[in-house]
Write an enzyme that holds these catalytic residues in place. Structure first.
Site, PDB file in Angstrom:
ATOM      1  N   LYS A   1     -36.202 -13.594 -53.182  1.00  0.00           N
ATOM      2  CA  LYS A   1     -37.341 -12.967 -53.855  1.00  0.00           C
ATOM      3  C   LYS A   1     -37.025 -11.593 -54.433  1.00  0.00           C
ATOM      4  O   LYS A   1     -37.605 -11.170 -55.421  1.00  0.00           O
ATOM      5  CB  LYS A   1     -38.527 -12.886 -52.901  1.00  0.00           C
ATOM      6  CG  LYS A   1     -39.138 -14.260 -52.651  1.00  0.00           C
ATOM      7  CD  LYS A   1     -40.595 -14.189 -52.309  1.00  0.00           C
ATOM      8  CE  LYS A   1     -41.217 -15.564 -52.313  1.00  0.00           C
ATOM      9  NZ  LYS A   1     -40.757 -16.390 -51.184  1.00  0.00           N
TER      10      LYS A   1
ATOM     11  N   GLU B   1     -49.388 -10.053 -54.725  1.00  0.00           N
ATOM     12  CA  GLU B   1     -50.004 -10.934 -53.736  1.00  0.00           C
ATOM     13  C   GLU B   1     -48.914 -11.400 -52.783  1.00  0.00           C
ATOM     14  O   GLU B   1     -47.746 -11.399 -53.138  1.00  0.00           O
ATOM     15  CB  GLU B   1     -50.619 -12.149 -54.437  1.00  0.00           C
ATOM     16  CG  GLU B   1     -49.648 -13.299 -54.748  1.00  0.00           C
ATOM     17  CD  GLU B   1     -48.549 -12.972 -55.762  1.00  0.00           C
ATOM     18  OE1 GLU B   1     -48.738 -12.028 -56.554  1.00  0.00           O
ATOM     19  OE2 GLU B   1     -47.494 -13.643 -55.736  1.00  0.00           O
TER      20      GLU B   1
ATOM     21  N   SER C   1     -32.420 -20.709 -49.859  1.00  0.00           N
ATOM     22  CA  SER C   1     -33.242 -19.630 -50.424  1.00  0.00           C
ATOM     23  C   SER C   1     -33.471 -18.457 -49.490  1.00  0.00           C
ATOM     24  O   SER C   1     -33.681 -17.334 -49.946  1.00  0.00           O
ATOM     25  CB  SER C   1     -34.587 -20.196 -50.886  1.00  0.00           C
ATOM     26  OG  SER C   1     -35.235 -20.880 -49.835  1.00  0.00           O
TER      27      SER C   1
END
Ligand SMILES: *Cc1c(COP(=O)(O)O)cnc(C)c1O
Length: 399
Positions: free
Chosen positions: A96, A118, A384
């Site tokens: 991310k 968010e 990930s």
């Protein structure tokens, strides 16, 4: 990074669409913000000065390039050649941050003073709070009230990083509601605020912008695989899909290479037909969610269906518009894995390779037995994120 090319069928077109999906379905109040972003994002992120700062931070702060690791024992188990792209080794524990670094540099250049975001489980919130601390920008993170209770360690991290965590108390008090609140905040503060969306979702240009920031994943895979095997194209690239940003990054440089099979793995939760699932392409239909036309889980009269998955990062009722297009066009193969299968896959990777994966990434691993890959095939799995945040769940399964 490449400019938009009209004859690339799987990339966004001039109008912000991937096939029939995408666009910008937003309230009028948001037009100026989204237009400002749309008109400037490519010029800014393609400038040499931006590229230098972005790449320097990816190297020295995030820890890129992340390794491409040949998983020998896992390969033996599945009778094929498996490589793991180690996004779990990124600073803050997942892919991310590739996106939040890019967006914070963009926000600075747009003259923004405040960031709003968010978050569901808190991973994107932590990655956003991290870059805000780094760049000394005010940070407000909306999070469902229920998620705030369930994800105390990440709430603490965000606060320690200096972010203000605001509870979304509407609806199911989870990610979808936090996204609504963040959008509302942006509408009310259009001048000085940039909204950092955490996946390849939202109105154009967000899906394309986030995919470009995550494209570093497949850019690295190409040369790393060349070093390992002498070929830059694998036979399969496998990634889990929540909104789809890690998958979009892992697929990006392979979209126009038809010999590379692109496999997206969704969360089936307790089973695709159990009523507790997040397998969007299996259960969903076209519709509009959070500003773009995509595929989402909905009732016959168009109400969004609450998703369910053991992994908070995949617990989302839609997918990004590019993935909807990959699904509808057949370019992508969409599979799903249940909670149970994901947990088993996480334990398997841990035992065979000494790597504890995030529950999200474990869904991609759970599909390994279903690819039909043989001894001459090369499979890249995008790992990930790491499993530290999921230890409470894993501990329930230890015997
Ligand atoms: C958030 C998250 C995901 C899901 O998001 P995508 O946008 O689909 O990539 C997957 N894995 C990890 C580790 C995450 O934190």
């Amino acid at each position: 990074m490449e400019t938009t090319v009209a004859n690339q069928p799987y990339q966004v077109n001039e109008k912000g669409y991937y096939g029939h999906f995408g666009g910008a379905f937003i309230p009028e109040m948001l037009y100026p913000n989204v237009e400002n972003l749309r008109d400037n994002y490519l010029t800014i992120i393609q400038s040499p000065e931006f590229q230098k700062e972005y790449n320097d931070l990816l190297r020295d702060y995030v820890g890129r390039p992340t390794p491409l690791y040949r998983a020998k024992r896992l390969s033996e188990k599945y009778g094929t050649n498996i490589f793991l792209k180690r996004e779990d080794l990124c600073h803050t524990g997942a892919h991310k941050i590739n996106n939040t670094i890019g967006q914070i540099l963009l926000a600075q250049r747009l003259g923004k003073k405040r960031i709003v975001a968010e978050t569901g489980a808190g991973q994107h919130g932590v990655a956003t709070a991290t870059v805000c601390a780094l760049m000394d920008l005010e940070c407000i993170v909306y999070m469902g009230a229920l998620d705030i209770e369930r994800q105390a360690p990440n709430v603490a991290r965000m606060k320690m990083l200096g972010a203000e965590v605001r509870a979304a108390t509407c609806g199911s008090k989870t990610l979808k509601d936090a996204t609504n609140e963040a959008m509302r905040h942006w509408i009310n503060n259009p001048e000085d605020t940039h909204y950092i969306i955490g996946s390849v979702v939202g109105p154009h240009p967000y899906p394309d912008m986030v995919a470009r920031f995550q494209a570093i994943i497949s850019e690295e895979i190409k040369w790393q695989l060349q070093e390992h095997t002498g070929k830059e194209n694998p036979d399969y690239v496998v990634a889990c899909v929540g909104g789809g940003s890690n998958a979009a990054g892992a697929f990006y440089h392979y979209l126009d290479r038809p010999s590379v099979k692109l496999v997206a793995v969704e969360a089936a939760g307790m089973g695709v037909n159990s009523g507790h699932s997040a397998a969007t392409t299996a259960l969903g239909k076209p519709g509009v969610l959070h500003g773009s036309r995509t595929i989402l889980m909905q009732t016959d009269d168009g109400q969004v269906v609450e998703p369910f998955s053991i992994s908070a990062g995949l617990d989302y009722p839609g997918i990004g518009p590019q993935h909807a297009h990959l699904f509808a066009s057949g370019r992508g193969t969409f599979l799903s894995a249940t909670d149970e299968e994901a947990v088993q896959a996480a334990f398997e990777l841990t035992k065979l390779e000494g790597i504890i994966p995030a529950l999200e990434s474990a869904h991609a691993l759970a599909a390994l037995g279903r690819l039909g890959a043989g001894p001459n095939d090369t499979v890249v799995v995008n790992l990930s994120g790491r499993g530290d945040k999921d230890m409470a769940t894993y501990m329930k399964h230890l015997d």
